[in-house]
Design an enzyme around this catalytic site. Sequence first.
Site, PDB file in Angstrom:
ATOM      1  N   ASP A  14       0.861  -1.186   0.000  1.00  0.00           N
ATOM      2  CA  ASP A  14       0.000   0.000   0.000  1.00  0.00           C
ATOM      3  C   ASP A  14       0.898   1.236   0.000  1.00  0.00           C
ATOM      4  O   ASP A  14       1.788   1.365   0.835  1.00  0.00           O
ATOM      5  CB  ASP A  14      -0.880  -0.032   1.261  1.00  0.00           C
ATOM      6  CG  ASP A  14      -1.825   1.160   1.335  1.00  0.00           C
ATOM      7  OD1 ASP A  14      -3.043   0.939   1.328  1.00  0.00           O
ATOM      8  OD2 ASP A  14      -1.349   2.305   1.414  1.00  0.00           O
ATOM      9  N   MET A  15       0.675   2.118  -0.955  1.00  0.00           N
ATOM     10  CA  MET A  15       1.512   3.317  -1.057  1.00  0.00           C
ATOM     11  C   MET A  15       1.243   4.235   0.136  1.00  0.00           C
ATOM     12  O   MET A  15       0.122   4.335   0.610  1.00  0.00           O
ATOM     13  CB  MET A  15       1.200   4.073  -2.356  1.00  0.00           C
ATOM     14  CG  MET A  15       1.285   3.237  -3.622  1.00  0.00           C
ATOM     15  SD  MET A  15       2.807   2.292  -3.770  1.00  0.00           S
ATOM     16  CE  MET A  15       3.987   3.620  -3.977  1.00  0.00           C
ATOM     17  N   ARG A  62      -7.310  13.249   7.647  1.00  0.00           N
ATOM     18  CA  ARG A  62      -8.229  13.161   6.520  1.00  0.00           C
ATOM     19  C   ARG A  62      -9.621  13.552   7.041  1.00  0.00           C
ATOM     20  O   ARG A  62      -9.907  13.352   8.217  1.00  0.00           O
ATOM     21  CB  ARG A  62      -8.239  11.710   6.031  1.00  0.00           C
ATOM     22  CG  ARG A  62      -9.023  11.516   4.757  1.00  0.00           C
ATOM     23  CD  ARG A  62      -9.061  10.040   4.428  1.00  0.00           C
ATOM     24  NE  ARG A  62      -7.882   9.631   3.666  1.00  0.00           N
ATOM     25  CZ  ARG A  62      -7.589   8.353   3.398  1.00  0.00           C
ATOM     26  NH1 ARG A  62      -8.351   7.394   3.843  1.00  0.00           N
ATOM     27  NH2 ARG A  62      -6.512   8.068   2.711  1.00  0.00           N
ATOM     28  N   ASP A 117      -3.991   2.477  -5.089  1.00  0.00           N
ATOM     29  CA  ASP A 117      -2.635   2.449  -4.512  1.00  0.00           C
ATOM     30  C   ASP A 117      -2.298   1.174  -3.742  1.00  0.00           C
ATOM     31  O   ASP A 117      -1.365   1.164  -2.960  1.00  0.00           O
ATOM     32  CB  ASP A 117      -2.392   3.701  -3.650  1.00  0.00           C
ATOM     33  CG  ASP A 117      -2.898   3.559  -2.214  1.00  0.00           C
ATOM     34  OD1 ASP A 117      -3.905   2.857  -1.999  1.00  0.00           O
ATOM     35  OD2 ASP A 117      -2.279   4.143  -1.310  1.00  0.00           O
ATOM     36  N   GLU A 118      -3.045   0.099  -3.995  1.00  0.00           N
ATOM     37  CA  GLU A 118      -2.769  -1.155  -3.275  1.00  0.00           C
ATOM     38  C   GLU A 118      -2.736  -2.331  -4.245  1.00  0.00           C
ATOM     39  O   GLU A 118      -3.532  -2.382  -5.180  1.00  0.00           O
ATOM     40  CB  GLU A 118      -3.935  -1.526  -2.343  1.00  0.00           C
ATOM     41  CG  GLU A 118      -4.184  -0.681  -1.163  1.00  0.00           C
ATOM     42  CD  GLU A 118      -5.500  -1.133  -0.540  1.00  0.00           C
ATOM     43  OE1 GLU A 118      -5.464  -1.642   0.579  1.00  0.00           O
ATOM     44  OE2 GLU A 118      -6.556  -0.991  -1.199  1.00  0.00           O
TER      45      GLU A 118
HETATM   46  N1  DCP Z   1      -8.539   8.538  -1.247  1.00  0.00           N
HETATM   47  C1  DCP Z   1      -9.673   9.278  -1.565  1.00  0.00           C
HETATM   48  N2  DCP Z   1     -10.764   9.271  -0.741  1.00  0.00           N
HETATM   49  C2  DCP Z   1     -10.756   8.550   0.392  1.00  0.00           C
HETATM   50  C3  DCP Z   1      -9.637   7.762   0.715  1.00  0.00           C
HETATM   51  C4  DCP Z   1      -8.523   7.793  -0.117  1.00  0.00           C
HETATM   52  O1  DCP Z   1      -9.694   9.937  -2.599  1.00  0.00           O
HETATM   53  N3  DCP Z   1     -11.822   8.559   1.193  1.00  0.00           N
HETATM   54  C5  DCP Z   1      -7.340   8.578  -2.129  1.00  0.00           C
HETATM   55  C6  DCP Z   1      -6.287   9.505  -1.548  1.00  0.00           C
HETATM   56  C7  DCP Z   1      -5.213   8.586  -1.028  1.00  0.00           C
HETATM   57  C8  DCP Z   1      -5.378   7.342  -1.887  1.00  0.00           C
HETATM   58  O2  DCP Z   1      -6.762   7.291  -2.233  1.00  0.00           O
HETATM   59  O3  DCP Z   1      -3.914   9.147  -1.145  1.00  0.00           O
HETATM   60  C9  DCP Z   1      -4.978   6.067  -1.177  1.00  0.00           C
HETATM   61  O4  DCP Z   1      -5.765   5.852  -0.009  1.00  0.00           O
HETATM   62  P1  DCP Z   1      -5.163   5.246   1.314  1.00  0.00           P
HETATM   63  O5  DCP Z   1      -6.302   4.887   2.187  1.00  0.00           O
HETATM   64  O6  DCP Z   1      -4.166   4.200   0.994  1.00  0.00           O
HETATM   65  O7  DCP Z   1      -4.434   6.487   2.033  1.00  0.00           O
HETATM   66  P2  DCP Z   1      -3.029   7.141   1.760  1.00  0.00           P
HETATM   67  O8  DCP Z   1      -2.260   6.388   0.726  1.00  0.00           O
HETATM   68  O9  DCP Z   1      -3.215   8.598   1.485  1.00  0.00           O
HETATM   69  O10 DCP Z   1      -2.309   7.073   3.173  1.00  0.00           O
HETATM   70  P3  DCP Z   1      -1.649   5.798   3.889  1.00  0.00           P
HETATM   71  O11 DCP Z   1      -0.198   6.129   3.996  1.00  0.00           O
HETATM   72  O12 DCP Z   1      -2.305   5.708   5.216  1.00  0.00           O
HETATM   73  O13 DCP Z   1      -1.905   4.593   3.032  1.00  0.00           O
HETATM   74 MG    MG Z   2      -2.077   4.229   0.838  1.00  0.00          MG
END
Ligand code: DCP
Ligand code: MG
Length: 421
Positions: A14-15, A62, A117-118
């Site tokens: 997961d990024m 978030r 991103d996964e």
């Molecule tokens: N995303 C979005 N709306 C959401 C959740 C996520 O548009 N309700 C988008 C923004 C994030 C991406 O999807 O960057 C990936 O979601 P992740 O849940 O993996 O969160 P992040 O990658 O940002 O952070 P983490 O480091 O916790 O994985």
């Molecule tokens: Mg992520």
Amino acid sequence: METTRENRVVVLIDMDCFYCQVEEKLNPELKGKPIAVVQYNPWKGGGIIAVNYVARAMGVTRHMRGDEAKDKCPEIQLPSVPCHRGKADITKYRDAGKEVARVLQRFTPLLERASIDEAYLDITAAVQHRLKSINTSAISVEVMPNTFALGYETLAEFISDVSRFGGDCMEFDCEHAMSLLVGAWIVSEIREAVYRETGYQCSAGIAHNKILAKLVCGMNKPNKQTVLPKHSINLLYKSLPIKKVKHLGGKFGDHVCQVLSVKLMGELQTFTERELQSRLDEKNGTWLYNIARGVDLEPVQARFNPKSIGCCKQLRGKSALTDLMSLKKWLRDLGDEIEDRLEKDALENNRNPKQMVVSFSLQLSEGRDSSSSRSYNFAPDDELCGEIFAAKALELLLDSAEGCRPKVIFILFQMKKLIDA
Ligand code: DCP
Ligand code: MG
């Protein structure tokens, strides 16, 4: 060692704060600064959908509005998701996700992309291959930096446990623990390659199935990886809320907790398979019985491209569509967006959809909504363009509204059965 579904090495990658990393790469000046990506809606500075780790350390989360984040952290930078046809345009994040997945794909044909991103990877074969060619004494903390093992203070303790129990020990599947360690070593290399080739950092979970890999992936972030040895599952489950487990986060999870009067994964082990089947149903009872023991046999599917291509629009509250003109406009915008995405997909993957599904929610009266879904199979001479998609969608929508004047609050377009052109 013969591999069974129970002895796989499954990884979830997961990024880290993905949209933020994409923005940082496009604008290197942002690196090292607190940033959060906001969604186009300008109200109170926009809704935050991604927060980098610098900003997280300062209390930004978030779901805050941009203005709130500024209160917490005045120097925060707030790049926003581009907007196209009145909607968020996430093309650049999607492309970045694909760039990463192409690197991952080199390490195993068993790659299943799970979101933007996964991705899940089954690296069992690579692990076995390496096990044959190395001396296990080469396995050390040095070859896998930033690695954690659940149930251990340090990785070194886990490595020494695996070497010490070399023979057999009840509760300790040493052979599998060794596979996980070699898996963690390979995953270090995979993550290093992703960073070298794309500039993006990620975290990983390493376990013997998808559900557990996903569970532990988020336990140490960013730029870290977590291994779950089988003998630590019960420790994990002792305090793990049922709702945190994949497939149990939503209504089904609520139902399970309510029907069984439980909250934690560990509590599920007191029920027999029969009991679970009779209180839920046969299929769910068995599934729950298994996952309560860390068993999940779902294979990692080899799937790089999504099964369907869709886009949707929420039109709640004041933006609900009440007249035909604005309904037509939105259907056309969504249709055009899908056309763009299909064109790209056809170029990259040589596929065309055979079916379109349109789902929508109508507000019948205050607090009373109805949702429905209709599908249309494309005829061979149908042109795959936004105009046609919009016209067909309108037909399907009016048809299911049965003559009443619809107030549309949600529209979803999905293109399915994507088959080689
Ligand atoms: N995303 C979005 N709306 C959401 C959740 C996520 O548009 N309700 C988008 C923004 C994030 C991406 O999807 O960057 C990936 O979601 P992740 O849940 O993996 O969160 P992040 O990658 O940002 O952070 P983490 O480091 O916790 O994985
Ligand atoms: Mg992520």
